[in-house]
Design an enzyme around this catalytic site. Structure first.
Site, short mmCIF file in Angstrom:
data_model
loop_
_atom_site.label_atom_id
_atom_site.label_comp_id
_atom_site.label_asym_id
_atom_site.label_seq_id
_atom_site.Cartn_x
_atom_site.Cartn_y
_atom_site.Cartn_z
N ASP A 144 -7.99 17.37 56.24
CA ASP A 144 -7.21 16.17 55.98
C ASP A 144 -6.22 16.00 57.11
O ASP A 144 -5.44 16.92 57.39
CB ASP A 144 -6.48 16.34 54.63
CG ASP A 144 -5.56 15.17 54.32
OD1 ASP A 144 -5.90 14.03 54.68
OD2 ASP A 144 -4.50 15.41 53.71
N ASP A 196 -3.23 13.50 58.27
CA ASP A 196 -2.43 12.40 57.75
C ASP A 196 -1.33 12.06 58.74
O ASP A 196 -0.64 12.95 59.24
CB ASP A 196 -1.81 12.83 56.41
CG ASP A 196 -1.33 11.62 55.63
OD1 ASP A 196 -1.82 11.43 54.51
OD2 ASP A 196 -0.48 10.87 56.15
N ASP A 228 -3.75 19.30 57.39
CA ASP A 228 -3.02 19.80 56.22
C ASP A 228 -3.77 21.02 55.70
O ASP A 228 -4.80 20.91 55.04
CB ASP A 228 -2.95 18.70 55.16
CG ASP A 228 -2.16 19.13 53.93
OD1 ASP A 228 -1.94 20.35 53.75
OD2 ASP A 228 -1.77 18.24 53.15
#
Ligand SMILES: [Zn+2]
Ligand SMILES: [Zn+2]
Length: 353
Positions: free
Chosen positions: A87, A89, A261
């Site tokens: 992930d 972000d 992450d």
């Protein structure tokens, strides 16, 4: 909102992308106005799709793990393996512009201020919430880190490019699903090591790397993996570089690492937003993308209708969608396209007038 989502699901049902072996996945969803429903399973894609259309929920999730018994509580599911997932972000990537568009606000009195968020509203003691604005710089940074991650996977881990599926998350980042069976049996610790590697956080201190390089200054890339990246970067710049070798080494790392992450990559029992479904806060679609260059995160995932809605907005910071700025709003009634009204409504900061 539910009818806006429902309309999309009936129109866009063919955009929903199910993983292989649907019957061994755990599904979950969040209905409008309700809590998370988890530990669901379906015998086929058709059955899962029928349920999504019927519920037209705020969010739909599916596990990257495969289980013997996906409906059982976690400890009894019988874990069979999980695709490796990353992930990226925009929120986690340090960009200077964040000061200008990220803030906290009070859910009760709508006071707001600069981050870091105080535990409670400084004015009335009410609950404080973070708001992350969207800007091109931050969205571009997420793309850069996504491309770097693809580079690590292909060059350092020997993953076939075709086995990497890149998805826009539906909010401010990207999910990478790796369909390479070599990774499927890995436990949390092994996944954590991969996440550390791509972030460059398991490397020796830049001081000691610099000490090694000083013995024989590189003129070009040497070795493999991070060694090749660092020696390539240093070799190319050392002649004209004004600072210390240690500084040049830290720059070589920070300019080539992929910020992911780690908690997402290491969680082997997680459920992820299903591709082709809508984000519960933004109304944008999580969608597969072929190349980050051609993808416009301000435009392409905006799939809700443009039908105008009158919204009584209590409060909402300035935001940007389809390259148009809206707000800030304070106790006013505004007419907005459905796709721009949804973020205000989902946060409970306004209602349909
Ligand atoms: Zn307050
Ligand atoms: Zn920004």
């Amino acid at each position: 909102m539910r009818s806006a989502y429902k309309e999309y699901y009936f129109r866009g049902a063919d955009r929903i992308e199910f993983p292989d072996e649907v019957e061994s996945r755990e599904f979950g969803y969040i209905p409008f106005g309700g809590g998370m429903v988890r530990h669901l399973s379906f015998r086929s894609k058709g059955e899962a799709l029928a349920e999504i259309l019927k519920q037209s929920p705020s969010s739909v999730y599916c596990s990257n793990a495969r289980y013997e018994s996906p409906r059982s509580p976690i400890e009894e599911k019988g874990w069979l393996g999980a695709e490796l997932i990353f992930d990226i972000d925009a929120t986690d990537i340090p960009t200077a512009c964040k000061k200008g568009h990220d803030l906290w606000y009070c859910e009760k009195c709508h006071a707001s201020g600069k981050l870091p968020r105080p535990p409670k509203c400084t004015k009335c003691g009410g609950p404080s919430v973070e708001f992350h604005g969207t800007c091109e710089t931050c969205l571009d940074a997420a793309k850069v880190h996504t491309n770097r991650l693809v580079g690590f996977l292909v060059e350092d881990f020997g993953v076939d490019r075709g086995a990497i599926r890149v998805y826009f998350s539906g909010n401010r980042g990207y999910h990478l699903h790796i369909f390479d069976r070599r990774f499927d049996p890995l436990d949390q610790q092994a996944r954590g090591e991969i996440a550390e590697y791509v972030q460059g956080s398991s490397l020796p201190l830049s001081q000691s790397i610099a000490a090694t390089l000083r013995r024989r200054l590189p003129t070009g890339p040497q070795g493999a993996g991070w060694a090749r990246r660092i020696t390539g970067y240093v070799g190319e710049r050392r002649q004209s570089y004004e600072g210390t070798l240690q500084k040049l080494v830290s720059e070589a790392i920070s300019s080539q690492r992929a910020m992911v992450d780690s908690s997402v990559t290491t969680d082997i029992h997680r459920v992820f937003r299903l591709a082709g479904t809508l984000h519960g806060n933004t109304g944008m679609s999580k969608m597969r993308i072929e190349s980050t260059d051609k993808f416009d995160p301000q435009e392409d995932p905006v799939v809700l209708s443009a039908k105008p809605v009158s919204v009584k907005a209590e409060f909402y910071p300035k935001f940007r969608i389809r390259h148009i700025d809206y707000g800030p709003f304070k106790a006013e009634t505004v007419e907005l396209p459905t796709y721009a009204a949804v973020p205000i409504l989902t946060r409970g900061l306004g209602e349909v007038a």
